[in-house]
Design a protein around this motif. Structure first.
Motif, PDB file in Angstrom:
ATOM      1  N   ALA A 402       0.879  -1.274   0.083  1.00  0.00           N
ATOM      2  CA  ALA A 402       0.142   0.060   0.049  1.00  0.00           C
ATOM      3  C   ALA A 402       0.942   1.014   0.128  1.00  0.00           C
ATOM      4  O   ALA A 402       0.559   2.121  -0.679  1.00  0.00           O
ATOM      5  N   VAL A 403       1.854   1.107   0.840  1.00  0.00           N
ATOM      6  CA  VAL A 403       2.790   2.555   0.900  1.00  0.00           C
ATOM      7  C   VAL A 403       3.531   2.627  -0.658  1.00  0.00           C
ATOM      8  O   VAL A 403       3.475   3.788  -1.122  1.00  0.00           O
ATOM      9  N   THR A 404       3.948   1.587  -1.193  1.00  0.00           N
ATOM     10  CA  THR A 404       4.860   1.872  -2.550  1.00  0.00           C
ATOM     11  C   THR A 404       3.498   2.082  -3.648  1.00  0.00           C
ATOM     12  O   THR A 404       3.725   2.911  -4.402  1.00  0.00           O
ATOM     13  N   ALA A 405       2.413   1.561  -3.458  1.00  0.00           N
ATOM     14  CA  ALA A 405       1.207   1.708  -4.466  1.00  0.00           C
ATOM     15  C   ALA A 405       0.938   3.316  -4.376  1.00  0.00           C
ATOM     16  O   ALA A 405       0.805   4.231  -5.556  1.00  0.00           O
ATOM     17  N   ARG A 406       0.841   4.029  -3.137  1.00  0.00           N
ATOM     18  CA  ARG A 406       0.380   5.600  -3.043  1.00  0.00           C
ATOM     19  C   ARG A 406       1.488   6.321  -3.438  1.00  0.00           C
ATOM     20  O   ARG A 406       1.438   7.183  -4.428  1.00  0.00           O
ATOM     21  N   ARG A 407       2.753   5.891  -3.317  1.00  0.00           N
ATOM     22  CA  ARG A 407       4.134   6.668  -3.793  1.00  0.00           C
ATOM     23  C   ARG A 407       3.882   6.684  -5.443  1.00  0.00           C
ATOM     24  O   ARG A 407       4.422   7.583  -6.125  1.00  0.00           O
ATOM     25  N   ALA A 408       3.482   5.442  -6.193  1.00  0.00           N
ATOM     26  CA  ALA A 408       3.747   5.353  -7.446  1.00  0.00           C
ATOM     27  C   ALA A 408       2.554   6.398  -8.099  1.00  0.00           C
ATOM     28  O   ALA A 408       2.717   7.073  -8.959  1.00  0.00           O
ATOM     29  N   LEU A 409       1.474   6.342  -7.227  1.00  0.00           N
ATOM     30  CA  LEU A 409       0.507   7.392  -7.887  1.00  0.00           C
ATOM     31  C   LEU A 409       0.889   9.025  -7.537  1.00  0.00           C
ATOM     32  O   LEU A 409       0.774   9.691  -8.585  1.00  0.00           O
ATOM     33  N   LEU A 410       1.693   9.181  -6.428  1.00  0.00           N
ATOM     34  CA  LEU A 410       2.122  10.529  -6.497  1.00  0.00           C
ATOM     35  C   LEU A 410       2.938  11.054  -7.453  1.00  0.00           C
ATOM     36  O   LEU A 410       3.075  11.953  -7.941  1.00  0.00           O
ATOM     37  N   ASP A 411       3.957   9.932  -7.424  1.00  0.00           N
ATOM     38  CA  ASP A 411       4.869  10.217  -8.816  1.00  0.00           C
ATOM     39  C   ASP A 411       4.312  10.355 -10.238  1.00  0.00           C
ATOM     40  O   ASP A 411       4.855  11.226 -10.876  1.00  0.00           O
ATOM     41  N   ALA A 412       3.441   9.567 -10.345  1.00  0.00           N
ATOM     42  CA  ALA A 412       2.572   9.774 -11.496  1.00  0.00           C
ATOM     43  C   ALA A 412       1.881  10.978 -11.929  1.00  0.00           C
ATOM     44  O   ALA A 412       1.851  11.410 -13.227  1.00  0.00           O
ATOM     45  N   LEU A 413       1.265  11.505 -11.093  1.00  0.00           N
ATOM     46  CA  LEU A 413       0.802  12.981 -11.054  1.00  0.00           C
ATOM     47  C   LEU A 413       1.661  14.205 -10.532  1.00  0.00           C
ATOM     48  O   LEU A 413       1.127  15.046 -10.649  1.00  0.00           O
ATOM     49  N   GLY A 414       2.942  13.813 -10.319  1.00  0.00           N
ATOM     50  CA  GLY A 414       3.939  15.087 -10.047  1.00  0.00           C
ATOM     51  C   GLY A 414       3.557  15.564  -8.580  1.00  0.00           C
ATOM     52  O   GLY A 414       3.691  16.832  -8.427  1.00  0.00           O
ATOM     53  N   LEU A 415       3.134  14.813  -7.772  1.00  0.00           N
ATOM     54  CA  LEU A 415       2.960  15.371  -6.403  1.00  0.00           C
ATOM     55  C   LEU A 415       3.799  14.654  -5.305  1.00  0.00           C
ATOM     56  O   LEU A 415       3.196  14.201  -4.407  1.00  0.00           O
ATOM     57  N   ALA A 416       5.156  14.488  -5.575  1.00  0.00           N
ATOM     58  CA  ALA A 416       6.028  13.629  -4.700  1.00  0.00           C
ATOM     59  C   ALA A 416       6.017  14.387  -3.356  1.00  0.00           C
ATOM     60  O   ALA A 416       6.125  13.694  -2.392  1.00  0.00           O
ATOM     61  N   GLU A 417       5.749  15.540  -3.502  1.00  0.00           N
ATOM     62  CA  GLU A 417       6.123  16.271  -2.137  1.00  0.00           C
ATOM     63  C   GLU A 417       4.978  15.733  -0.892  1.00  0.00           C
ATOM     64  O   GLU A 417       5.065  16.430   0.043  1.00  0.00           O
ATOM     65  N   LEU A 418       3.912  14.976  -1.526  1.00  0.00           N
ATOM     66  CA  LEU A 418       2.863  14.565  -0.509  1.00  0.00           C
ATOM     67  C   LEU A 418       3.482  13.257   0.020  1.00  0.00           C
ATOM     68  O   LEU A 418       2.686  12.915   0.949  1.00  0.00           O
ATOM     69  N   ALA A 419       4.405  12.751  -0.492  1.00  0.00           N
ATOM     70  CA  ALA A 419       4.920  11.480   0.042  1.00  0.00           C
ATOM     71  C   ALA A 419       5.139  11.570   1.533  1.00  0.00           C
ATOM     72  O   ALA A 419       5.510  12.628   1.930  1.00  0.00           O
TER      73      ALA A 419
END
Length: 419
Positions: A402-419
């Motif tokens: 679940a942790v890596t799934a969420r990070r993959a979504l943030l990266d795909a949307l250019g929102l890595a600062e929410l990690a």
């Protein structure tokens, strides 16, 4: 006719269902949540159903936004309680909850035409009544401050302090002659005394109205019958859009006083009331007839985006078909499949926060079109768990997938600062 700012449109911000979506029965008073406690959940299907609902909104010509899943499990929250994944025990399900998917509880929103300083105000909800939701607001606030960072257009407020419970837009309605016109904001609160907690405190509602600098606000008590029947939020028994209030006959404790005051403040208001003789409170709540998105269509008229469960209930659907066949403001029914959310007590309206603003003032990473939804779907299909059983919730530890799934979504949307 009041001035209407045509640059302001309604944007529905939907919460993307997180990869830890599960049925732990954490929400007292939410009948569906209790009824499905312990059942296996399907996070991938849940998230894709949410995306499909957003596509349906885009097809109607509406503007669509998103909020991202929160970090789950919330190990920082567990640490603040002196525990962790290995020792959390009964706290573990609350740390894993994906309940932030229901963006209607993210905040209360007052558009610029209603406020003293001419900015759109948002107050993040504290959600203190339920432990599993009480730790949502810090992550929600980070997203609100990022999405609505333009301080010339927005003012984003922190939570109302405890013990005053605030559940956000799920207990708030706005009526106006147009989205860009000055409106009357209606705050619906509950009072303790029934079998279930009244989650919205009157003082929390009044505090939000003062913070937002509202000139025109009405405070209305939800009926005890509605809360006892399972209407844990007002949006289970009433919804408003522009000049239309669509409500169950038993939604409010003193409907006559409320309706009279509303007509005085907004003479153009149209009240569409569903009589209890036609649709009981139980049927309204079982079908989530009112937990619908009542939206204005670009070509004119209004549509009701409502769950498939309403269509499956013969009596409810007959009443709705008669409604749209008439000459009233609601002219179209748009059923959507959000069954995974519904099984935890959240319909189409629960999944979205409506914000009236100029889209150009919003961080574009929080707005979506068909291509952006395609990207989100690809990550969900690739990364979200297909099925989660109650036994797995107790043994998955920190849910690394679940942790890596969420990070993959943030990266795909250019929102890595929410990690």
């Amino acid at each position: 006719m009041p001035h209407v700012d045509t640059s302001l449109v309604e944007i529905n911000f939907d919460g993307i269902v997180g990869p830890t979506h599960n049925y732990a029965g954490l929400s007292l008073g939410n009948l569906a949540s209790g009824r499905n406690a312990g059942q296996p959940s399907f996070p991938r299907a849940a998230a894709l159903q949410g995306v499909a609902k957003m596509r349906a909104n885009l097809a109607l010509g509406l503007v669509q936004g998103i909020f991202l899943p929160h970090p789950r499990p919330d190990e920082a929250w567990l640490a603040s309680l002196g525990t962790d994944a290995a020792t959390a025990g009964a706290l573990w399900p609350a740390a894993c909850s994906a309940s932030a998917m229901w963006a209607a509880n993210a905040a209360t929103v007052s558009p610029a035409p209603d406020t003293a300083d001419g900015r759109c105000h948002l107050s993040v909800a504290n959600l203190v009544t339920m432990p599993h939701r009480s730790h949502e607001w810090p992550a929600t606030l980070v997203q609100l401050r990022l999405a609505f960072a333009d301080e010339a257009a927005f003012a984003v407020h922190g939570p109302v302090p405890p013990p005053f419970g605030d559940e956000g837009a799920a207990n708030h309605m706005r009526l106006a002659e147009g989205h860009g016109a000055p409106g009357v904001e209606v705050f619906v609160y509950g009072e303790a005394g029934g079998p279930f907690p009244a989650r919205q405190h009157e003082q929390a509602s009044r505090a939000v109205a003062r913070r937002h600098g509202l000139a025109d606000a009405i405070f209305v008590r939800q009926s005890e019958q509605a809360i006892a029947a399972g209407a844990f939020h007002n949006d289970v028994v009433a919804v408003a859009n522009e000049r239309v209030l669509f409500a169950h006959e038993q939604a409010f404790a003193d409907k006559n006083r409320f309706y009279a005051e509303l007509r005085e403040r907004l003479p153009a208001v149209e009240i569409v009331e569903v009589p209890a003789a036609a649709v009981t409170l139980g049927d309204a709540i079982a079908s989530y007839l009112f937990n619908a998105q009542l939206v204005t269509l670009p070509a004119g008229g209004m549509a009701l985006v409502l769950p498939d469960e309403a269509r499956a209930h013969d009596g409810v659907w007959r009443w709705l078909e008669a409604l749209v066949a008439g000459n009233g403001p609601i002219r179209r029914l748009v059923p959507v499949n959000v069954r995974q959310s519904m099984a935890n007590g959240g319909g189409p309206a629960c999944l979205r926060l409506r914000v009236v603003c100029d889209p150009a003032t919003v961080d574009p990473r929080f707005l979506v079109d068909g291509n952006r939804l395609d990207r989100i779907s690809e990550v969900i299909v690739d990364r979200w768990p297909e099925r989660v059983s109650p036994e797995e919730i107790a043994t998955l530890g920190a849910w690394p997938r679940a942790v890596t799934a969420r990070r993959a979504l943030l990266d795909a949307l250019g929102l890595a600062e929410l990690a």
